[in-house]
Structures are given as structure tokens and as C-alpha cells.
Design a protein around this motif. Structure first.
Motif, short mmCIF file in Angstrom:
data_model
loop_
_atom_site.label_atom_id
_atom_site.label_comp_id
_atom_site.label_asym_id
_atom_site.label_seq_id
_atom_site.Cartn_x
_atom_site.Cartn_y
_atom_site.Cartn_z
N ILE A 21 -2.80 4.15 5.88
CA ILE A 21 -2.11 3.20 4.71
C ILE A 21 -1.02 2.85 4.98
CG2 ILE A 21 -1.54 3.49 2.40
CD1 ILE A 21 -4.00 5.34 2.04
N ASP A 57 -6.06 9.09 6.50
CA ASP A 57 -5.84 8.14 5.54
C ASP A 57 -4.38 7.55 5.28
OD1 ASP A 57 -8.56 8.02 4.91
OD2 ASP A 57 -8.48 9.79 3.83
N MET A 58 -3.79 8.82 5.17
CA MET A 58 -2.13 8.45 4.83
C MET A 58 -1.66 7.50 5.97
SD MET A 58 -0.93 11.90 2.60
CE MET A 58 -1.56 13.07 3.84
N LEU A 114 -6.99 12.51 -0.05
CA LEU A 114 -6.66 11.73 1.13
C LEU A 114 -6.55 12.59 2.23
CD1 LEU A 114 -4.17 9.00 0.01
CD2 LEU A 114 -6.55 8.77 0.30
N ALA A 170 -4.35 4.82 -4.02
CA ALA A 170 -5.21 5.68 -3.08
C ALA A 170 -5.39 7.21 -3.48
CB ALA A 170 -4.37 5.45 -1.71
N ASP A 171 -4.31 7.82 -4.12
CA ASP A 171 -4.79 9.23 -4.37
C ASP A 171 -4.81 9.26 -5.89
OD1 ASP A 171 -2.05 8.31 -5.34
OD2 ASP A 171 -0.97 10.36 -4.74
N SER A 219 0.44 5.73 0.11
CA SER A 219 -0.74 6.97 -0.20
C SER A 219 -0.40 7.79 -1.35
CB SER A 219 -0.53 7.66 1.30
OG SER A 219 0.90 8.18 1.40
N TYR A 241 0.83 -1.39 0.20
CA TYR A 241 -0.01 -0.21 -0.06
C TYR A 241 0.90 1.24 -0.04
CZ TYR A 241 -3.54 -3.41 1.12
OH TYR A 241 -4.58 -4.27 1.11
#
Length: 405
Positions: free
Chosen positions: A146, A142-143, A138, A130-131, A125, A123
Motif C-alpha cells: 500500500i 499488505d502494508m 492486514l 484498508a484496515d 494502511s 492510500y
């Protein structure tokens, strides 16, 4: 060989491998799983069930809930392993999917047994899934979440003897210092099963489309932004406006498998059908299908739309190519590893429903010119993703790791 396979679901990515190993009476194959699935039985393969002792606590910090879940899964596997040892089963090799936690404590349970981990995703960020959508930025939370989500995967990267990843793109997401432990070897597609059926017409229970002139298909486990479902529905509106005889079939569940759900329990299907007016008589949501019916869908398809964020590549895309589908796919890294625009498929901007519709019309208007692309799509799978070629390589790798070669 005595082998222990670990995955929350049975048989998951290991179906063909354990079928081959289970066919040899000299082997003892145990599959540790959380979900028994009694309808799935593979000769020579014994299931062993594990169960987390509880769910993650609601009081646990949001950053580490996934980690707590992984630890609980690992603990359940450790207890299952102790029961196996008490019955005299000590594996020569352990093969397990990294991330959910089943592989975390195998070195404590079986310290002398080599571990081969399946590394599907690491994963980030920034710079991948994710972005990817600028409309969905995010938060700092969130970051941080992750970053911590990688903890069980990092433990496995340290602990394992070898790793395996299905595509070069997916391996590239892992820390560069540790990528040397990971071999790239795809799961493989059974090209003798997923093969073209020229002139195929689609007839499903309660859905007879044998008489339609143009058939567009879409397949995903869930109807969600990660697999471009909102953009797909917007593209369908353009397609229906331009092509009055075109029908669309959607295979998948009305749920979110990856990414965020909408508030108040609203599904993305509900949300998009309220937002985008469609002729519902020409779009058919057939739900998840058994393999035989799913095969009929992609064999009958005139155009197959596959969209994904920069994330794990779906088996369905390569299976569809194996049947000779004309793929209109997103111009994202996992897809571009397999498809070259204009050669074995067509690529589009993930965020452009109009361009998706344009390329669908291009295919339907120039069927003869597209025939060569269909042939090359299947040829790509035969050359690079054929189970008949890859399964022996997978079995050889397992034997090498078991022998500590």
C-alpha cells in the motif's frame, strides 16, 4: 484552447468538461485513452489511443507491480504524445487522472505545458479503507504494498501545477504538506436529469415491479465488501422477514472493483446467497444498467441503501439524493461529509445489518415524516453538487491553470 485529457477510460470524470470545451470550435480537444469505447462520441473531441507495451511481469516484486503498471501506462502516453507533437499538436494544458500512470511523463513530453491532476485517492494502511474491517487484518506485505502504491501519485503531486479532488474527505487523505496544491471541486450532478418523479413505478426489461408496495434499492459498480455488499445481503434477510411485501433491486456487476476477491473465482454474490437464505423472488439482481434505466430505479425507490468503507465516495449516492431518494447510508467519513443523520438522510453502523434493516423499516413505516428528509436531500445536491454551478468553476480552473494564473 488546446487541451489534452488523459484517462485509461473514456470519458470518465471528464464527460461534462470535454463536452463543454468541444462545443466551442475555437478549442482543440484531444482525449488520450486506453479504451476507445466507439459507442461514446463527443462532438469536438478527438480520441488518441495509447497502449502499454506489455503487462507487468509476473516476476516483478509484489510491492511494485502497481508501480510497474503505472510506468508502462506512462510510457504508452509518452509515445502517444510524441505522435501528437509530430502532427503539430502541443496542448496549452494537460488534465489527467493520477494513479494509473498516464500523467507520469507528461512533463517530459510537454515541458512547457501546465498539468492539472485529478487526485481521487491516496492510500493508507491505517485509518481509512484498508484496515477498516477488523475481521480482515492486514499483513506486513499488505502494508508495504500500500505504501509503494502511492509512488506514481507522489510523482504527480510533485510534477503537477495544480490538483483537484472531488471531496474534502478525499483531499484530507493526501500528505498535509502538499494539500495546498489541491482544490476541492466535485464533478457535479446533472440535477435537471437526476430529478424526482413522484409516484414513479419501476419497469425494466424482464423486470416489472410496477405493482410492488415497497421498493428498496442498492447500487454499486461491483458486489464487494468495500461497498458493504455482505452487510447489505444480511440486512435484506431481516427486511424480508419483517416485510413480506418488500422487494429489493440490486444494480451492479458480479465482480470486485475495489479490494480483495474471494479464492477460486467465487463471487461475493454467490458466497452471500449460499450463506444467507433469501426469498429470491423478492430480490432482483438487474446487473449494470444504462443511465436511463438506472435513473428509473432510483426515482422509484422508497429507500436507497448506500454503504461504503472510508474510501472514494460514489457518484451514485449524490445522484440518488438528487432524485429525492431517502438514503440509509453508512456512518463513515465520506458519507458524513454529505449526509447529516435525520436531516437529509439516515446513517447506520456499516457493520450492523440489523440496524440497517431497522432504519429501512423506519422509513417505510413513516413515509410522511420522511418526506422532508427527501426534500432536503435534493436541496443538498442543488446547493453543493449541482453541475450547473460546478461546471463553470471547473472550466474557470482549467483556464486559470492554462494561463498559469
Amino acid at each position: 484552447m488546446r487541451a489534452l485529457f488523459l484517462h485509461p477510460n473514456f470519458p470518465a470524470q471528464y464527460r461534462h468538461i470535454i463536452t463543454a470545451l468541444g462545443a466551442d470550435p475555437k478549442n482543440q480537444i484531444v482525449f488520450g485513452t486506453k479504451n476507445e469505447r466507439p459507442e461514446w462520441k463527443i462532438p469536438g473531441v478527438r480520441k488518441a489511443l495509447f497502449k502499454p507495451s506489455r503487462d507487468p511481469s509476473t516476476q516483478t516484486h509484489q510491492y511494485v507491480r502497481a508501480l510497474e503498471s503505472a510506468v508502462l501506462h506512462g510510457q504508452g502516453v509518452f509515445r502517444m504524445a510524441e505522435q501528437l507533437k509530430a502532427k503539430g499538436f502541443v496542448p496549452d494544458i494537460i488534465c489527467g487522472h493520477s494513479g494509473w500512470g498516464p500523467t507520469l511523463f507528461t512533463k517530459e513530453a510537454f515541458p512547457d505545458t501546465p498539468l492539472l491532476c485529478y487526485f481521487e485517492w491516496f492510500y493508507h494502511s491505517r485509518g481509512s479503507d484498508a484496515d477498516f474491517d477488523p475481521a480482515d487484518p492486514l499483513t506486513v506485505d499488505d502494508m508495504a504494498r500500500i505504501r509503494i502504491k502511492n509512488t506514481p501519485i507522489l510523482v504527480d503531486l510533485y510534477s503537477c501545477d495544480r490538483g483537484i479532488s472531488p471531496t474534502y474527505w478525499q483531499r484530507s487523505q493526501f500528505p498535509s504538506q502538499l494539500q495546498s496544491k489541491i482544490s476541492v471541486l466535485h464533478d457535479g450532478v446533472d440535477t435537471s436529469y437526476f430529478k424526482p418523479d413522484p409516484g414513479a413505478k419501476l419497469v425494466l426489461p424482464n423486470c416489472d415491479l410496477s405493482g410492488v408496495e415497497e421498493l428498496v434499492t442498492y447500487v454499486a459498480r461491483g458486489m464487494e465488501p468495500y461497498r458493504g455488499f455482505p452487510e447489505f445481503i444480511e440486512a435484506v434477510a431481516y427486511i424480508q422477514e419483517r416485510r413480506p411485501n418488500c422487494h429489493v433491486v440490486v444494480v451492479g456487476s458480479e465482480r470486485v472493483c475495489y479490494g480483495k476477491s474471494l479464492p477460486d473465482g467465487v463471487s461475493y454474490k454467490e458466497h452471500m446467497l449460499k450463506k444467507i437464505p433469501l426469498d429470491l423472488s423478492r430480490i432482483h439482481f438487474v446487473g449494470p444498467l444504462p443511465y436511463g434505466q438506472y435513473l428509473k430505479v432510483i426515482q422509484a425507490s422508497d429507500v436507497h441503501i448506500y454503504l461504503t468503507r472510508p474510501f472514494v465516495l460514489s457518484w451514485s449516492m449524490i445522484e440518488s439524493m438528487s432524485t429525492g431518494c431517502l438514503i440509509v447510508g453508512s456512518d463513515t467519513s465520506p458519507v458524513k461529509e454529505v449526509i447529516t443523520d435525520g436531516e437529509n438522510g439516515l446513517l447506520v453502523d456499516f457493520f450492523s445489518p440489523k440496524q440497517i434493516a431497522d432504519r429501512v423499516s423506519e422509513v417505510l413505516d413513516h413515509r410522511d415524516r420522511m418526506a422532508e428528509i427527501r426534500i432536503k436531500a435534493r436541496q443538498t445536491v442543488l446547493e453543493r453538487y449541482d453541475l450547473a454551478k460546478l461546471l463553470p468553476q471547473q472550466l474557470q480552473l482549467i483556464q486559470e491553470v492554462a494561463n498559469r494564473s
